[in-house]
Design an enzyme around this catalytic site. Sequence first.
Site, PDB file in Angstrom:
ATOM      1  N   ARG A  63       0.887  -1.239   0.016  1.00  0.00           N
ATOM      2  CA  ARG A  63      -0.097  -0.077   0.207  1.00  0.00           C
ATOM      3  C   ARG A  63       0.972   1.296  -0.010  1.00  0.00           C
ATOM      4  NH1 ARG A  63      -2.069  -3.631  -1.104  1.00  0.00           N
ATOM      5  NH2 ARG A  63      -3.842  -4.925  -0.134  1.00  0.00           N
ATOM      6  N   SER A 118     -10.084  -0.948   4.415  1.00  0.00           N
ATOM      7  CA  SER A 118      -9.218  -1.064   5.845  1.00  0.00           C
ATOM      8  C   SER A 118      -8.631   0.054   6.183  1.00  0.00           C
ATOM      9  CB  SER A 118      -8.265  -2.325   5.537  1.00  0.00           C
ATOM     10  OG  SER A 118      -8.808  -3.452   4.954  1.00  0.00           O
ATOM     11  N   GLU A 123      -3.882   2.760   7.172  1.00  0.00           N
ATOM     12  CA  GLU A 123      -3.907   2.512   5.749  1.00  0.00           C
ATOM     13  C   GLU A 123      -4.443   3.830   4.913  1.00  0.00           C
ATOM     14  OE1 GLU A 123      -4.387  -1.249   4.174  1.00  0.00           O
ATOM     15  OE2 GLU A 123      -5.495  -0.424   2.255  1.00  0.00           O
TER      16      GLU A 123
HETATM   17  C1  LIG Z   1     -15.598  -0.846   0.500  1.00  0.00           C
HETATM   18  C2  LIG Z   1     -14.108  -0.692  -0.096  1.00  0.00           C
HETATM   19  C3  LIG Z   1     -13.291  -1.651  -0.265  1.00  0.00           C
HETATM   20  C4  LIG Z   1     -11.901  -1.456  -0.500  1.00  0.00           C
HETATM   21  N1  LIG Z   1     -11.139  -2.643  -0.722  1.00  0.00           N
HETATM   22  C5  LIG Z   1      -9.631  -2.345  -0.977  1.00  0.00           C
HETATM   23  C6  LIG Z   1      -8.947  -3.537  -1.405  1.00  0.00           C
HETATM   24  O1  LIG Z   1      -9.683  -4.580  -1.546  1.00  0.00           O
HETATM   25  N2  LIG Z   1      -7.605  -3.304  -1.279  1.00  0.00           N
HETATM   26  C7  LIG Z   1      -7.044  -2.147  -1.323  1.00  0.00           C
HETATM   27  O2  LIG Z   1      -5.754  -1.870  -1.722  1.00  0.00           O
HETATM   28  N3  LIG Z   1      -7.691  -0.844  -1.228  1.00  0.00           N
HETATM   29  C8  LIG Z   1      -9.292  -1.136  -0.765  1.00  0.00           C
HETATM   30  N4  LIG Z   1      -9.941  -0.080  -0.277  1.00  0.00           N
HETATM   31  C9  LIG Z   1      -9.261   1.230  -0.468  1.00  0.00           C
HETATM   32  C10 LIG Z   1      -9.112   2.326  -1.696  1.00  0.00           C
HETATM   33  O3  LIG Z   1     -10.178   1.714  -2.552  1.00  0.00           O
HETATM   34  C11 LIG Z   1      -8.010   2.000  -2.324  1.00  0.00           C
HETATM   35  O4  LIG Z   1      -6.769   2.438  -1.325  1.00  0.00           O
HETATM   36  C12 LIG Z   1      -7.794   2.770  -3.789  1.00  0.00           C
HETATM   37  O5  LIG Z   1      -6.649   2.320  -4.129  1.00  0.00           O
HETATM   38  C13 LIG Z   1      -7.958   4.248  -3.501  1.00  0.00           C
HETATM   39  O6  LIG Z   1      -8.251   4.707  -4.846  1.00  0.00           O
HETATM   40  P1  LIG Z   1      -9.207   6.244  -5.115  1.00  0.00           P
HETATM   41  O7  LIG Z   1      -9.034   6.638  -6.343  1.00  0.00           O
HETATM   42  O8  LIG Z   1     -10.268   6.313  -4.206  1.00  0.00           O
HETATM   43  O9  LIG Z   1      -7.971   7.101  -4.211  1.00  0.00           O
HETATM   44  P2  LIG Z   1      -8.381   8.212  -3.278  1.00  0.00           P
HETATM   45  O10 LIG Z   1      -8.855   8.001  -1.966  1.00  0.00           O
HETATM   46  O11 LIG Z   1      -8.890   9.472  -3.953  1.00  0.00           O
HETATM   47  O12 LIG Z   1      -6.616   8.658  -2.783  1.00  0.00           O
HETATM   48  C14 LIG Z   1      -6.003   7.706  -2.108  1.00  0.00           C
HETATM   49  C15 LIG Z   1      -4.492   8.526  -2.131  1.00  0.00           C
HETATM   50  O13 LIG Z   1      -3.980   8.339  -3.609  1.00  0.00           O
HETATM   51  C16 LIG Z   1      -3.667   9.686  -3.960  1.00  0.00           C
HETATM   52  N5  LIG Z   1      -3.958   9.927  -5.415  1.00  0.00           N
HETATM   53  C17 LIG Z   1      -5.272   9.792  -5.689  1.00  0.00           C
HETATM   54  N6  LIG Z   1      -5.577   9.977  -6.982  1.00  0.00           N
HETATM   55  C18 LIG Z   1      -3.960  10.197  -7.625  1.00  0.00           C
HETATM   56  C19 LIG Z   1      -3.374  10.541  -8.655  1.00  0.00           C
HETATM   57  N7  LIG Z   1      -4.041  10.673 -10.072  1.00  0.00           N
HETATM   58  N8  LIG Z   1      -1.972  10.643  -8.599  1.00  0.00           N
HETATM   59  C20 LIG Z   1      -1.480  10.511  -7.619  1.00  0.00           C
HETATM   60  N9  LIG Z   1      -2.077  10.349  -6.245  1.00  0.00           N
HETATM   61  C21 LIG Z   1      -3.221  10.016  -6.263  1.00  0.00           C
HETATM   62  C22 LIG Z   1      -4.405  10.766  -2.769  1.00  0.00           C
HETATM   63  O14 LIG Z   1      -3.859  11.877  -2.824  1.00  0.00           O
HETATM   64  C23 LIG Z   1      -4.423   9.778  -1.678  1.00  0.00           C
HETATM   65  O15 LIG Z   1      -3.189  10.046  -0.834  1.00  0.00           O
HETATM   66  C24 LIG Z   1     -11.316  -0.223  -0.304  1.00  0.00           C
HETATM   67  C25 LIG Z   1     -12.178   0.738   0.071  1.00  0.00           C
HETATM   68  C26 LIG Z   1     -13.334   0.607   0.004  1.00  0.00           C
HETATM   69  C27 LIG Z   1     -14.366   1.799   0.154  1.00  0.00           C
END
Ligand SMILES: Cc1cc2nc3c(=O)[nH]c(=O)nc-3n(C[C@H](O)[C@H](O)[C@H](O)COP(=O)(O)OP(=O)(O)OC[C@H]3O[C@@H](n4cnc5c(N)ncnc54)[C@H](O)[C@@H]3O)c2cc1C
Length: 289
Positions: free
Chosen positions: A167, A214, A284
């Site tokens: 992560r 998580s 995380e």
């Molecule tokens: C129901 C649920 C289930 C989930 N299951 C998992 C799982 O199985 N495995 C897992 O790893 N995670 C899981 N997650 C967590 C989450 O979905 C992941 O961490 C995902 O990768 C975040 O993506 P996002 O686009 O929503 O990022 P955001 O929440 O928008 O951002 C997360 C981080 O990434 C950065 N970021 C976002 N976009 C960019 C970009 N374009 N360039 C650079 N940095 C950027 C942000 O600044 C922040 O630091 C889950 C979340 C939920 C709600």
Amino acid sequence: MFDSKMLTSFVIKSSLSKYSNMKVGGNATYLLAPQNVSDLSSIIQKAKAQNLKILPVGGGSNILFGNVGNRVIILDAYLPEFFQVDNKIVTVSSNMKISSIIDKAMQYELGGLEFIFGIPAHIGGAIHMNAGAFEKCIFDYLYWLEYIDLKGKITKIDRKDLEFGYRTTSIEGFIVKAAFKMDKKTKEKILADKEDIISKRFERHPYDYPSLGSTFKNPKGKFAGQLIEECGLKRLQIGDAQISEKHANFIINKGSARFNDVAELIRIIQKTVKEQKGIELELEIKVIN
Ligand SMILES: Cc1cc2nc3c(=O)[nH]c(=O)nc-3n(C[C@H](O)[C@H](O)[C@H](O)COP(=O)(O)OP(=O)(O)OC[C@H]3O[C@@H](n4cnc5c(N)ncnc54)[C@H](O)[C@@H]3O)c2cc1C
């Protein structure tokens, strides 16, 4: 201060709660929505010139907004979307939803990313977090990416030149494009894998309430959720924030949870697990406060 013309072009007057999957957050001084990569680059340059930190926001499925101060919050949602296939290489804009990349790639009988099907994320955020599940992570498929660095310059970088771990990645800047080496896979197999993954997710995770997935990373050889459960913390509720009954590593919003409610649950979990198990749980999720 930002150039006022630039602000009026891109500023969004809206609560941050709309952009976090936790549905928690107040107002931001700078909540910006560039509509193309060149405007995004100028915003980043201006932020740098004024010593303001930037925060890219994709799906908001891992961000808890508190007092964001002067951070320049930049949404990817209004950037142009694209999806391209060349043999087994799929190239996408960073703001594409994971589910839609998987579905589009399936039309070309290309698969591989199904393990993260059902995560409400954009691919840029998923790369930044090196999202993973079922013993796979997104870097297993990443080929190269393009990002705007903190000086506003577009840079292309191969996966082999990036550092990444559980992560975590070494990318500092805004990812705008990425290419993946996919597997040849039949539509039937992709559909079956998607169904299997989604049913496992629904069975284990509380999808019926807003959450950020998580909350803590799993410590080596242990599961954070199990440790929290063994400390008797399941169902603990502060305001409308609750430690999920279904999965103790998820904090859910049962209605109108506030930042302080979630932050207090995080504090209690970390303190209790440290006292009872001698383990320091590392966040995380990204807490922006
Ligand atoms: C129901 C649920 C289930 C989930 N299951 C998992 C799982 O199985 N495995 C897992 O790893 N995670 C899981 N997650 C967590 C989450 O979905 C992941 O961490 C995902 O990768 C975040 O993506 P996002 O686009 O929503 O990022 P955001 O929440 O928008 O951002 C997360 C981080 O990434 C950065 N970021 C976002 N976009 C960019 C970009 N374009 N360039 C650079 N940095 C950027 C942000 O600044 C922040 O630091 C889950 C979340 C939920 C709600």
